[in-house]
Design a protein around this motif. Structure first.
Motif, PDB file in Angstrom:
ATOM      1  N   TYR A 266      14.077  34.806  21.930  1.00  0.00           N
ATOM      2  CA  TYR A 266      15.121  34.159  21.518  1.00  0.00           C
ATOM      3  C   TYR A 266      15.918  33.613  22.807  1.00  0.00           C
ATOM      4  N   GLY A 267      15.510  34.053  23.937  1.00  0.00           N
ATOM      5  CA  GLY A 267      15.967  33.264  25.105  1.00  0.00           C
ATOM      6  C   GLY A 267      15.739  31.754  25.079  1.00  0.00           C
ATOM      7  N   VAL A 268      14.489  31.488  24.797  1.00  0.00           N
ATOM      8  CA  VAL A 268      14.192  29.936  24.589  1.00  0.00           C
ATOM      9  C   VAL A 268      15.054  29.321  23.533  1.00  0.00           C
ATOM     10  N   HIS A 269      15.257  30.069  22.400  1.00  0.00           N
ATOM     11  CA  HIS A 269      16.050  29.524  21.480  1.00  0.00           C
ATOM     12  C   HIS A 269      17.564  29.273  21.886  1.00  0.00           C
ATOM     13  N   LEU A 270      17.867  30.329  22.447  1.00  0.00           N
ATOM     14  CA  LEU A 270      19.303  30.165  22.664  1.00  0.00           C
ATOM     15  C   LEU A 270      19.336  28.793  23.843  1.00  0.00           C
ATOM     16  N   GLN A 271      18.595  28.860  24.778  1.00  0.00           N
ATOM     17  CA  GLN A 271      18.452  27.694  25.830  1.00  0.00           C
ATOM     18  C   GLN A 271      18.515  26.302  24.874  1.00  0.00           C
ATOM     19  N   ARG A 272      17.717  26.138  23.771  1.00  0.00           N
ATOM     20  CA  ARG A 272      17.833  25.035  23.322  1.00  0.00           C
ATOM     21  C   ARG A 272      19.229  24.630  22.191  1.00  0.00           C
ATOM     22  N   GLN A 273      19.800  25.669  21.946  1.00  0.00           N
ATOM     23  CA  GLN A 273      21.123  25.589  21.316  1.00  0.00           C
ATOM     24  C   GLN A 273      22.199  25.343  22.462  1.00  0.00           C
ATOM     25  N   ARG A 274      22.188  25.783  23.606  1.00  0.00           N
ATOM     26  CA  ARG A 274      23.055  25.445  24.332  1.00  0.00           C
ATOM     27  C   ARG A 274      22.752  23.932  25.171  1.00  0.00           C
ATOM     28  N   GLU A 275      21.411  23.460  25.068  1.00  0.00           N
ATOM     29  CA  GLU A 275      21.315  21.898  25.474  1.00  0.00           C
ATOM     30  C   GLU A 275      21.810  21.240  24.368  1.00  0.00           C
ATOM     31  N   ALA A 276      21.880  21.540  23.008  1.00  0.00           N
ATOM     32  CA  ALA A 276      22.275  20.792  22.218  1.00  0.00           C
ATOM     33  C   ALA A 276      23.717  20.707  22.090  1.00  0.00           C
ATOM     34  N   PHE A 277      24.358  21.804  22.555  1.00  0.00           N
ATOM     35  CA  PHE A 277      25.686  21.628  22.545  1.00  0.00           C
ATOM     36  C   PHE A 277      26.304  20.890  23.795  1.00  0.00           C
ATOM     37  N   TYR A 278      25.710  20.973  24.924  1.00  0.00           N
ATOM     38  CA  TYR A 278      26.180  20.013  25.967  1.00  0.00           C
ATOM     39  C   TYR A 278      25.736  18.747  25.843  1.00  0.00           C
ATOM     40  N   ALA A 279      24.522  18.386  24.829  1.00  0.00           N
ATOM     41  CA  ALA A 279      24.422  17.004  24.356  1.00  0.00           C
ATOM     42  C   ALA A 279      25.366  16.258  23.385  1.00  0.00           C
ATOM     43  N   ALA A 280      26.134  17.429  22.733  1.00  0.00           N
ATOM     44  CA  ALA A 280      27.181  16.640  21.918  1.00  0.00           C
ATOM     45  C   ALA A 280      28.479  16.809  22.771  1.00  0.00           C
ATOM     46  N   GLU A 281      28.689  17.530  23.647  1.00  0.00           N
ATOM     47  CA  GLU A 281      29.647  17.431  24.447  1.00  0.00           C
ATOM     48  C   GLU A 281      29.595  16.106  25.178  1.00  0.00           C
ATOM     49  N   ALA A 282      28.382  15.851  25.854  1.00  0.00           N
ATOM     50  CA  ALA A 282      28.255  14.566  26.614  1.00  0.00           C
ATOM     51  C   ALA A 282      28.798  13.366  25.541  1.00  0.00           C
ATOM     52  N   LEU A 283      28.342  13.435  24.355  1.00  0.00           N
ATOM     53  CA  LEU A 283      28.693  12.509  23.371  1.00  0.00           C
ATOM     54  C   LEU A 283      30.068  12.219  23.125  1.00  0.00           C
ATOM     55  N   ARG A 284      30.870  13.468  23.329  1.00  0.00           N
ATOM     56  CA  ARG A 284      32.150  13.434  22.875  1.00  0.00           C
ATOM     57  C   ARG A 284      32.945  12.675  24.306  1.00  0.00           C
ATOM     58  N   LEU A 285      32.454  12.995  25.316  1.00  0.00           N
ATOM     59  CA  LEU A 285      33.038  12.310  26.620  1.00  0.00           C
ATOM     60  C   LEU A 285      32.719  11.033  26.570  1.00  0.00           C
ATOM     61  N   TYR A 286      31.404  10.605  26.295  1.00  0.00           N
ATOM     62  CA  TYR A 286      31.265   9.448  26.345  1.00  0.00           C
ATOM     63  C   TYR A 286      32.095   8.357  25.294  1.00  0.00           C
ATOM     64  N   ALA A 287      32.362   9.050  24.036  1.00  0.00           N
ATOM     65  CA  ALA A 287      33.081   8.487  22.974  1.00  0.00           C
ATOM     66  C   ALA A 287      34.669   8.259  23.417  1.00  0.00           C
ATOM     67  N   ARG A 288      35.066   9.173  24.314  1.00  0.00           N
ATOM     68  CA  ARG A 288      36.303   8.955  24.743  1.00  0.00           C
ATOM     69  C   ARG A 288      36.624   7.752  25.748  1.00  0.00           C
ATOM     70  N   ASP A 289      35.386   7.259  26.482  1.00  0.00           N
ATOM     71  CA  ASP A 289      35.721   6.101  27.170  1.00  0.00           C
ATOM     72  C   ASP A 289      34.896   4.963  26.644  1.00  0.00           C
ATOM     73  N   SER A 290      34.547   4.971  25.543  1.00  0.00           N
ATOM     74  CA  SER A 290      33.741   3.790  24.808  1.00  0.00           C
ATOM     75  C   SER A 290      34.098   3.471  23.595  1.00  0.00           C
ATOM     76  N   VAL A 291      34.774   4.145  22.813  1.00  0.00           N
ATOM     77  CA  VAL A 291      35.194   3.869  21.335  1.00  0.00           C
ATOM     78  C   VAL A 291      36.573   4.277  21.175  1.00  0.00           C
ATOM     79  N   PRO A 292      37.435   3.964  20.284  1.00  0.00           N
ATOM     80  CA  PRO A 292      38.747   4.134  20.176  1.00  0.00           C
ATOM     81  C   PRO A 292      38.935   5.560  19.809  1.00  0.00           C
ATOM     82  N   ASP A 293      40.315   6.182  20.125  1.00  0.00           N
ATOM     83  CA  ASP A 293      40.454   7.678  20.027  1.00  0.00           C
ATOM     84  C   ASP A 293      40.323   7.921  18.640  1.00  0.00           C
ATOM     85  N   GLY A 294      39.674   9.119  18.306  1.00  0.00           N
ATOM     86  CA  GLY A 294      39.386   9.802  16.962  1.00  0.00           C
ATOM     87  C   GLY A 294      37.957   9.183  16.321  1.00  0.00           C
TER      88      GLY A 294
END
Length: 368
Positions: A266-294
């Motif tokens: 499960y250590g490897v599984h947890l790592q994959r989930q954390r990588e996915a979370f940070y990918a979504a966070e990176a998309l959120r930050l990208y959206a903040r600077d690239s598309v309208p609010d919301g």
């Protein structure tokens, strides 16, 4: 710069610049060859031109405290104002004068607006701006451009207009007109300038509004980067819910984050989930600077709507529920969202963990 107190009850109405609507997808291209942004702008209404200027001002990199549209009846010669401090028109600010004309601006277009500005200061509605910028889709004509490049001559032209008692000054009483002349004489006319549409579009491309306004492709998305070795405080909730999943499977070993991290399975599984979370966070930050609010929140909301029934269905275990939800997120039809063009399956899975982090999804039900 001295502060001029506004006359009670007579100050122009300051309407906050509304956040641009977050379309689910960019504006569709017209049939036939793409219409360049400049050509679209030529057909804008005056109001839409002011909105575009407001968006452009945000991208100037000045760090304005606020940008507001003031155009309309009683605007006192100010269409769009950009404030450098919370004191607004009583402190450092820039004025953007919107002129959506079919032809280039000429001196006879500019002089009445300059008179309005000086009168607004004399009447106590605002202090002189640091910059007064004429913004017109077709720019300024050659004669006006030359005068804007020679502030002393521009000042002389305005003083001549005041002294001639032309139609531009016929409704101003002698005392007020003399005060306007005194202020104009003492002012630095280098504050008056113009901007070209090409320059404005170059700046606008760097704002979150450009792709949505003109239906262009989104800018390239930078890589997400690796998550930190140890979960950050922002990860506490969704990681705890994942630990509950692993603890349900192996209660003797998976008791906390540290024990799961070193777990052979499960250590490897947890790592994959954390990588996915940070990918979504990176998309959120990208959206903040690239598309309208919301825009990102709309995508996140549709992911939730698409997986919540799966999450609430009966499952043999929390791990089964988690896997079912993550699989469902990858099967959702999200093609109408503009961010999908720069997203991956990993982002959708990460959004599920963002939702878990916000307590909107849970993997181990209380009765399991």
């Amino acid at each position: 710069m001295s502060v001029v107190q506004s006359s009670a009850g007579n100050a122009p109405q300051l309407d906050d610049l509304p956040a641009p609507a977050a379309p689910i997808s960019p504006a569709p291209s017209l049939l036939g060859p793409p219409v360049p942004p400049a050509q679209r702008i030529y057909f804008y209404s005056p109001d839409e031109w002011e909105v575009f200027i407001s968006e452009w001002a945000v991208g100037l990199g000045v760090g304005y405290h606020q940008v507001k549209r003031l155009g309309g009846p009683g605007d006192r010669g100010v269409d769009v104002a950009a404030f450098r401090t919370e004191r607004g028109l009583e402190d450092s600010w820039d004025c953007f004068q919107a002129k959506h004309y079919a032809a280039s601006l000429v001196l006879s277009d500019a002089l009445p607006e300059m008179l309005k500005l000086f009168r607004g200061v004399v009447d106590g509605y605002y202090v002189l701006p640091d910059q007064y910028v004429f913004a017109a889709p077709r720019g300024c004509g050659g004669s006006l451009n030359r005068l804007l490049s020679r502030p002393t001559e521009l000042q002389t032209k305005l003083l001549e207009t005041i002294d001639s008692r032309s139609s531009a000054t016929k409704e101003i009483d002698d005392g007020t007109l003399q005060s306007i002349r005194d202020l104009a004489t003492a002012s630095d006319f280098s504050m008056f300038r113009s901007t070209e549409l090409r320059e404005m579009l170059d700046v606008h491309r760097g704002t979150p509004y450009h792709a949505a306004r003109f239906g262009t492709t989104l800018p390239a998305r930078p890589p997400a980067g690796d998550p930190p070795k140890k979960p950050a405080p922002v990860e506490v909730t969704y990681v705890r819910k994942l630990v509950d999943v692993y603890n349900e499977q192996d209660p003797g070993t998976c008791v906390d984050t540290e024990s799961v991290t070193t777990h052979a399975k499960y250590g490897v599984h947890l790592q994959r989930q954390r990588e996915a979370f940070y990918a979504a966070e990176a998309l959120r930050l990208y959206a903040r600077d690239s598309v309208p609010d919301g825009t990102f929140e709309l995508l996140q909301g549709d992911v939730y709507a698409g997986v919540v029934d799966t999450a609430e269905a009966d499952h043999a275990s929390g791990l089964d529920r988690l896997r079912a939800v993550l699989t469902q997120s990858g099967q959702l039809d999200l093609g109408a969202h503009s961010l999908i063009s720069v997203s991956r399956i990993e982002d959708r899975q990460g959004i599920c963990h963002q939702l878990a982090n916000g307590d909107r999804l849970t993997w181990v039900a209380s009765d399991e």
